[in-house]
Design a protein around this motif. Structure first.
Motif, PDB file in Angstrom:
ATOM      1  N   PHE A  47      -3.154  -5.608   7.258  1.00  0.00           N
ATOM      2  CA  PHE A  47      -2.642  -6.226   5.944  1.00  0.00           C
ATOM      3  C   PHE A  47      -1.186  -6.753   6.248  1.00  0.00           C
ATOM      4  CE2 PHE A  47      -5.545  -2.897   4.952  1.00  0.00           C
ATOM      5  CZ  PHE A  47      -6.230  -3.531   3.851  1.00  0.00           C
ATOM      6  N   HIS A  98       1.823  -9.662  -0.503  1.00  0.00           N
ATOM      7  CA  HIS A  98       1.057  -9.103   0.346  1.00  0.00           C
ATOM      8  C   HIS A  98      -0.207  -9.591   0.592  1.00  0.00           C
ATOM      9  CE1 HIS A  98      -0.242  -6.637  -2.821  1.00  0.00           C
ATOM     10  NE2 HIS A  98      -1.395  -6.153  -1.929  1.00  0.00           N
ATOM     11  N   THR A  99      -0.908  -9.611   1.556  1.00  0.00           N
ATOM     12  CA  THR A  99      -2.480  -9.779   1.471  1.00  0.00           C
ATOM     13  C   THR A  99      -3.096  -9.259   2.687  1.00  0.00           C
ATOM     14  OG1 THR A  99      -3.637 -11.896   1.816  1.00  0.00           O
ATOM     15  CG2 THR A  99      -1.521 -11.758   3.088  1.00  0.00           C
ATOM     16  N   ASP A 100      -4.370  -9.244   2.448  1.00  0.00           N
ATOM     17  CA  ASP A 100      -5.121  -8.836   3.866  1.00  0.00           C
ATOM     18  C   ASP A 100      -5.939 -10.019   4.511  1.00  0.00           C
ATOM     19  OD1 ASP A 100      -7.019  -9.787   2.255  1.00  0.00           O
ATOM     20  OD2 ASP A 100      -8.184  -8.002   1.759  1.00  0.00           O
ATOM     21  N   ASP A 101      -5.398 -11.551   4.452  1.00  0.00           N
ATOM     22  CA  ASP A 101      -5.814 -12.609   4.956  1.00  0.00           C
ATOM     23  C   ASP A 101      -4.441 -13.667   4.825  1.00  0.00           C
ATOM     24  OD1 ASP A 101      -6.669 -15.012   5.975  1.00  0.00           O
ATOM     25  OD2 ASP A 101      -8.709 -14.567   5.258  1.00  0.00           O
ATOM     26  N   LEU A 102      -3.608 -13.419   6.013  1.00  0.00           N
ATOM     27  CA  LEU A 102      -2.427 -14.221   5.820  1.00  0.00           C
ATOM     28  C   LEU A 102      -2.533 -15.510   5.634  1.00  0.00           C
ATOM     29  CD1 LEU A 102       0.660 -14.241   5.604  1.00  0.00           C
ATOM     30  CD2 LEU A 102       0.656 -14.030   8.097  1.00  0.00           C
ATOM     31  N   ARG A 142      -4.280 -16.875   2.255  1.00  0.00           N
ATOM     32  CA  ARG A 142      -3.375 -16.915   1.345  1.00  0.00           C
ATOM     33  C   ARG A 142      -1.935 -17.821   1.322  1.00  0.00           C
ATOM     34  NH1 ARG A 142      -2.088 -12.973  -2.122  1.00  0.00           N
ATOM     35  NH2 ARG A 142      -4.525 -12.707  -2.226  1.00  0.00           N
ATOM     36  N   GLN A 200      -3.544 -20.992   0.148  1.00  0.00           N
ATOM     37  CA  GLN A 200      -3.682 -21.048  -1.422  1.00  0.00           C
ATOM     38  C   GLN A 200      -2.269 -21.350  -1.928  1.00  0.00           C
ATOM     39  OE1 GLN A 200      -4.884 -17.161  -1.994  1.00  0.00           O
ATOM     40  NE2 GLN A 200      -7.419 -17.743  -1.948  1.00  0.00           N
ATOM     41  N   HIS A 201      -1.232 -20.685  -1.498  1.00  0.00           N
ATOM     42  CA  HIS A 201       0.105 -20.972  -1.836  1.00  0.00           C
ATOM     43  C   HIS A 201       0.496 -22.484  -1.630  1.00  0.00           C
ATOM     44  CE1 HIS A 201       1.641 -17.134  -3.199  1.00  0.00           C
ATOM     45  NE2 HIS A 201       1.424 -16.579  -2.008  1.00  0.00           N
ATOM     46  N   HIS A 250      -3.034 -20.793  -5.496  1.00  0.00           N
ATOM     47  CA  HIS A 250      -2.434 -19.536  -6.024  1.00  0.00           C
ATOM     48  C   HIS A 250      -1.515 -19.571  -7.425  1.00  0.00           C
ATOM     49  CE1 HIS A 250      -1.956 -15.255  -5.339  1.00  0.00           C
ATOM     50  NE2 HIS A 250      -0.466 -15.544  -5.589  1.00  0.00           N
ATOM     51  N   SER A 283       6.722 -12.652   8.143  1.00  0.00           N
ATOM     52  CA  SER A 283       5.302 -12.052   7.758  1.00  0.00           C
ATOM     53  C   SER A 283       5.467 -10.807   8.741  1.00  0.00           C
ATOM     54  CB  SER A 283       4.287 -12.602   8.024  1.00  0.00           C
ATOM     55  OG  SER A 283       4.169 -13.147   9.460  1.00  0.00           O
ATOM     56  N   ARG A 339      -2.795  -1.158   3.391  1.00  0.00           N
ATOM     57  CA  ARG A 339      -2.542  -1.927   2.154  1.00  0.00           C
ATOM     58  C   ARG A 339      -1.074  -1.308   1.527  1.00  0.00           C
ATOM     59  NH1 ARG A 339      -4.610  -5.863  -0.696  1.00  0.00           N
ATOM     60  NH2 ARG A 339      -6.648  -5.696   0.475  1.00  0.00           N
TER      61      ARG A 339
END
Length: 233
Positions: free
Chosen positions: A3, A19-23, A26, A29-30, A35, A50, A56
């Motif tokens: 994470f 925070h994320t489990d797939d940097l 994510r 998306q940003h 997102h 990061s 998590r």
């Protein structure tokens, strides 16, 4: 599964922490605006920091902590300037703590001992015992980390604790004031794991990340940051 806690620089000079489990996903998306939320109308955004965490809970704890930081402290984190991060932490907490203390004195040699232990143990977490008298830490004695997952957790060798407390009963001997451990890939602040295992017994905790060292009081209401002054002996 890994994470991440992360920070973005957004249009207008704003920072966003999440925070994320797939940097990678994510971040995409940003950057595309998919997102929705704070960043969607502040494009473009750039990843500026990061940090990977083993759970998590720890990633969320880091996200929440960083969100409460000043801009100067966030910039210090982005630069990797841990001394500045520590200074800003002490400045924010002020000269007093929840226990009414005006600060802790730490012998320069004790800081050398903690940093040396952290360097020797890397990438595992170093740990040990803080010795001294009253509000003065005079030594940091490294101990074996006996936790089965020493890269992300610490547990001081029970025999080392027994020996330290036994030695402290000798008249004039230094007392056990608390403990230290390293965060090889984390912040100089109690993690979610630290919060969970804390005894709330008033002990001092020193946390090392890189060259930075921060002190915390493990009190009944949780961890409180402590200011400290470096002394020669």
């Amino acid at each position: 599964m890994a994470f991440w806690a992360y920070m973005l620089h957004c249009r207008g000079g704003k920072f966003y922490t999440g925070h994320t489990d797939d940097l990678e996903r994510r971040l995409a998306q940003h950057q595309s605006g998919i997102h929705k939320g704070f960043t969607s109308d502040k494009l473009p955004v750039v990843l500026v920091w990061s940090q990977e965490f083993p759970s998590r809970y720890e990633a969320i704890a880091a996200e929440r902590q960083i969100k409460g930081w000043s801009r100067a402290k966030k910039l210090a984190l982005i630069r990797g300037d841990w001394d500045a991060v520590s200074r800003h932490a002490k400045g924010k907490s002020g000269p007093s703590t929840s226990s009414g203390q005006t600060g802790i004195e730490v012998a320069a040699q004790a800081l050398v001992q903690m940093r040396a232990a952290a360097f020797a143990a890397h990438p595992q977490e170093a740990c040990g015992i803080l010795l001294g008298e009253g509000d003065r830490i005079t030594a940091a004695v490294a101990a074996r980390n006996v936790h089965p997952a020493p890269r992300t957790h610490f547990e001081i060798d029970p025999q080392a604790l027994i020996d330290a407390h036994r030695a402290a009963r000798t008249p004039g001997a230094p007392q056990v004031l608390g403990y230290f451990h390293a965060h090889p890939s984390g912040l100089v602040a109690p993690s979610a794991t630290d919060q969970a295992q804390a005894a709330r017994d008033g002990a001092i905790w020193a946390i090392i990340a890189g060259d930075a060292v921060a002190l915390w009081r493990d009190g009944a209401g949780g961890f409180a940051a402590l200011s400290f002054t470096i002394i020669e002996s």
